[in-house]
Design a protein around this motif. Structure first.
Motif, mmCIF file in Angstrom:
data_model
loop_
_atom_site.group_PDB
_atom_site.id
_atom_site.type_symbol
_atom_site.label_atom_id
_atom_site.label_comp_id
_atom_site.label_asym_id
_atom_site.label_seq_id
_atom_site.Cartn_x
_atom_site.Cartn_y
_atom_site.Cartn_z
ATOM 1 N N ALA A 38 0.910 -1.648 0.274
ATOM 2 C CA ALA A 38 -0.160 0.053 -0.075
ATOM 3 C C ALA A 38 0.939 1.296 -0.036
ATOM 4 O O ALA A 38 1.709 1.017 0.217
ATOM 5 N N GLU A 39 -0.100 2.585 -0.551
ATOM 6 C CA GLU A 39 0.618 3.407 0.270
ATOM 7 C C GLU A 39 0.408 4.359 1.550
ATOM 8 O O GLU A 39 -0.455 4.083 1.788
ATOM 9 N N ASP A 40 1.812 4.294 2.506
ATOM 10 C CA ASP A 40 1.189 5.282 3.946
ATOM 11 C C ASP A 40 0.761 5.982 3.756
ATOM 12 O O ASP A 40 1.856 6.784 3.215
ATOM 13 N N PRO A 41 0.024 6.639 3.821
ATOM 14 C CA PRO A 41 -0.761 8.011 4.283
ATOM 15 C C PRO A 41 0.589 9.059 4.678
ATOM 16 O O PRO A 41 -0.014 10.126 4.469
ATOM 17 N N GLU A 42 0.928 8.105 5.770
ATOM 18 C CA GLU A 42 1.830 9.440 6.643
ATOM 19 C C GLU A 42 3.040 10.175 6.352
ATOM 20 O O GLU A 42 3.491 10.389 6.157
ATOM 21 N N LYS A 50 0.869 -0.011 8.756
ATOM 22 C CA LYS A 50 1.207 1.327 8.142
ATOM 23 C C LYS A 50 -0.120 1.001 6.738
ATOM 24 O O LYS A 50 0.055 1.757 5.749
ATOM 25 N N VAL A 51 0.307 -0.332 6.206
ATOM 26 C CA VAL A 51 -0.722 -0.638 4.642
ATOM 27 C C VAL A 51 -2.256 -0.411 5.255
ATOM 28 O O VAL A 51 -2.930 -0.266 4.818
ATOM 29 N N ALA A 52 -2.312 -1.057 7.102
ATOM 30 C CA ALA A 52 -3.389 -0.681 7.514
ATOM 31 C C ALA A 52 -3.938 0.428 7.194
ATOM 32 O O ALA A 52 -5.755 1.033 7.303
ATOM 33 N N ARG A 53 -3.232 1.530 7.838
ATOM 34 C CA ARG A 53 -3.541 3.123 7.788
ATOM 35 C C ARG A 53 -4.319 3.316 5.994
ATOM 36 O O ARG A 53 -5.230 4.052 6.394
ATOM 37 N N ALA A 54 -3.925 3.025 5.225
ATOM 38 C CA ALA A 54 -4.784 3.111 3.850
ATOM 39 C C ALA A 54 -5.949 2.344 3.367
ATOM 40 O O ALA A 54 -6.404 3.654 2.962
ATOM 41 N N ARG A 55 -6.503 1.552 4.322
ATOM 42 C CA ARG A 55 -7.553 0.798 3.809
ATOM 43 C C ARG A 55 -7.481 0.494 2.280
ATOM 44 O O ARG A 55 -8.264 -0.509 1.873
ATOM 45 N N TRP A 56 -6.997 0.887 1.863
ATOM 46 C CA TRP A 56 -6.535 0.025 0.501
ATOM 47 C C TRP A 56 -4.871 -0.205 0.012
ATOM 48 O O TRP A 56 -4.199 -0.494 0.307
ATOM 49 N N PHE A 57 -4.816 -1.982 -0.933
ATOM 50 C CA PHE A 57 -4.257 -2.116 -0.820
ATOM 51 C C PHE A 57 -3.818 -3.726 -2.144
ATOM 52 O O PHE A 57 -5.480 -3.304 -1.959
ATOM 53 N N SER A 58 -2.755 -3.315 -2.131
ATOM 54 C CA SER A 58 -3.013 -4.709 -3.445
ATOM 55 C C SER A 58 -1.594 -6.316 -3.080
ATOM 56 O O SER A 58 -1.026 -5.797 -1.628
ATOM 57 N N VAL A 59 -2.023 -6.855 -4.074
ATOM 58 C CA VAL A 59 -1.754 -7.863 -3.670
ATOM 59 C C VAL A 59 -1.078 -8.120 -4.552
ATOM 60 O O VAL A 59 -1.467 -8.712 -5.465
ATOM 61 N N SER A 60 -0.033 -9.117 -4.841
ATOM 62 C CA SER A 60 1.294 -8.933 -5.803
ATOM 63 C C SER A 60 1.800 -10.549 -5.361
ATOM 64 O O SER A 60 1.846 -10.533 -4.787
ATOM 65 N N LEU A 61 1.464 -11.464 -6.386
ATOM 66 C CA LEU A 61 1.311 -13.150 -6.891
ATOM 67 C C LEU A 61 2.434 -12.895 -7.142
ATOM 68 O O LEU A 61 2.837 -13.146 -8.127
ATOM 69 N N LEU A 62 3.905 -13.791 -6.240
ATOM 70 C CA LEU A 62 4.831 -13.124 -6.505
ATOM 71 C C LEU A 62 5.384 -14.772 -7.662
ATOM 72 O O LEU A 62 4.622 -15.825 -7.065
ATOM 73 N N ALA A 63 5.556 -14.683 -7.957
ATOM 74 C CA ALA A 63 6.183 -15.552 -9.487
ATOM 75 C C ALA A 63 8.287 -15.999 -9.109
ATOM 76 O O ALA A 63 8.468 -15.320 -8.591
ATOM 77 N N ASP A 64 7.712 -17.276 -9.181
ATOM 78 C CA ASP A 64 9.048 -17.763 -9.161
ATOM 79 C C ASP A 64 10.230 -17.277 -10.224
ATOM 80 O O ASP A 64 10.688 -16.359 -11.191
ATOM 81 N N GLY A 65 11.605 -17.338 -9.055
ATOM 82 C CA GLY A 65 12.210 -16.210 -9.568
ATOM 83 C C GLY A 65 12.350 -14.946 -9.315
ATOM 84 O O GLY A 65 13.240 -13.856 -9.161
ATOM 85 N N GLN A 66 10.606 -14.632 -8.118
ATOM 86 C CA GLN A 66 11.398 -13.750 -7.516
ATOM 87 C C GLN A 66 11.486 -13.365 -6.180
ATOM 88 O O GLN A 66 11.133 -12.424 -5.296
#
Length: 174
Positions: free
Chosen positions: A35-39, A74-90
């Motif tokens: 997320a983007e930390d609003p603080e 920090k993520v919870a403060r934003a209320r919006w977040f993204s989930v990136s499903l990591l790939a092999d090699g990451q």
């Protein structure tokens, strides 16, 4: 439908070490919650191995985070977040976002979503979410989130199993 009742509490004799030793045999996918930390206005993120779908209608997902996590607030403060499903090699991304110190995003390539959340470049997919509930899960917090939009890519997942990061290989029996 069962009408069986269960006791309010059950005394467990399972030690945390034994629990961990048995559960490490279950492989899990690796997801980056960002997320983007609003603080600070900068990106915040953490890695979870508990991410899963919960409901199709409405589209809900769930995962858990340790109550001791310094990144989740920090993520919870934003209320919006993204989930990136990591790939092999990451694996390096997983290690960077699992770090307890420094700028976790310094070596990570990412793109800002329309919600302002980081999508990790090269991930197998991303899911933009809004926090719906935080529930008591013992020494963890169980997060339930509503899916706002999502997209998938091709590739193999990064998998955590037995304390190691690796890839998925199809069984010869398949």
């Amino acid at each position: 439908m069962s009408t069986e009742t269960f006791p309010d509490t059950v005394a467990s004799t399972i030690s945390p070490d034994h629990f961990r030793a048995v559960m490490r045999h279950l492989p899990t996918g690796v997801a980056a919650i960002c997320a983007e930390d609003p603080e600070t206005g900068g990106p915040a993120g953490l890695i979870v191995g508990t991410f899963q779908s919960l409901s199709l209608d409405p589209a809900l997902v769930t995962f858990s985070v340790a109550r001791t996590s310094s990144s989740w607030p920090k993520v919870a403060r934003a209320r919006w977040f993204s989930v990136s499903l990591l790939a092999d090699g990451q694996q390096p991304i997983c290690k960077a976002l699992s770090s307890k110190t420094g700028d976790k995003f310094q070596s990570i390539s990412w793109t800002k979503s329309q919600f302002g959340t980081p999508h990790i470049d090269g991930a197998l997919g991303w899911i933009d979410c809004a926090i719906r509930e935080e529930l008591d899960g013992g020494d963890h917090i169980l997060i339930v989130a509503e899916v706002l939009q999502m997209q998938a890519a091709e590739g193999e997942p990064l998998v955590f199993h037995g304390g190691r990061l690796g890839s998925f290989r199809e069984s010869a029996a398949s």
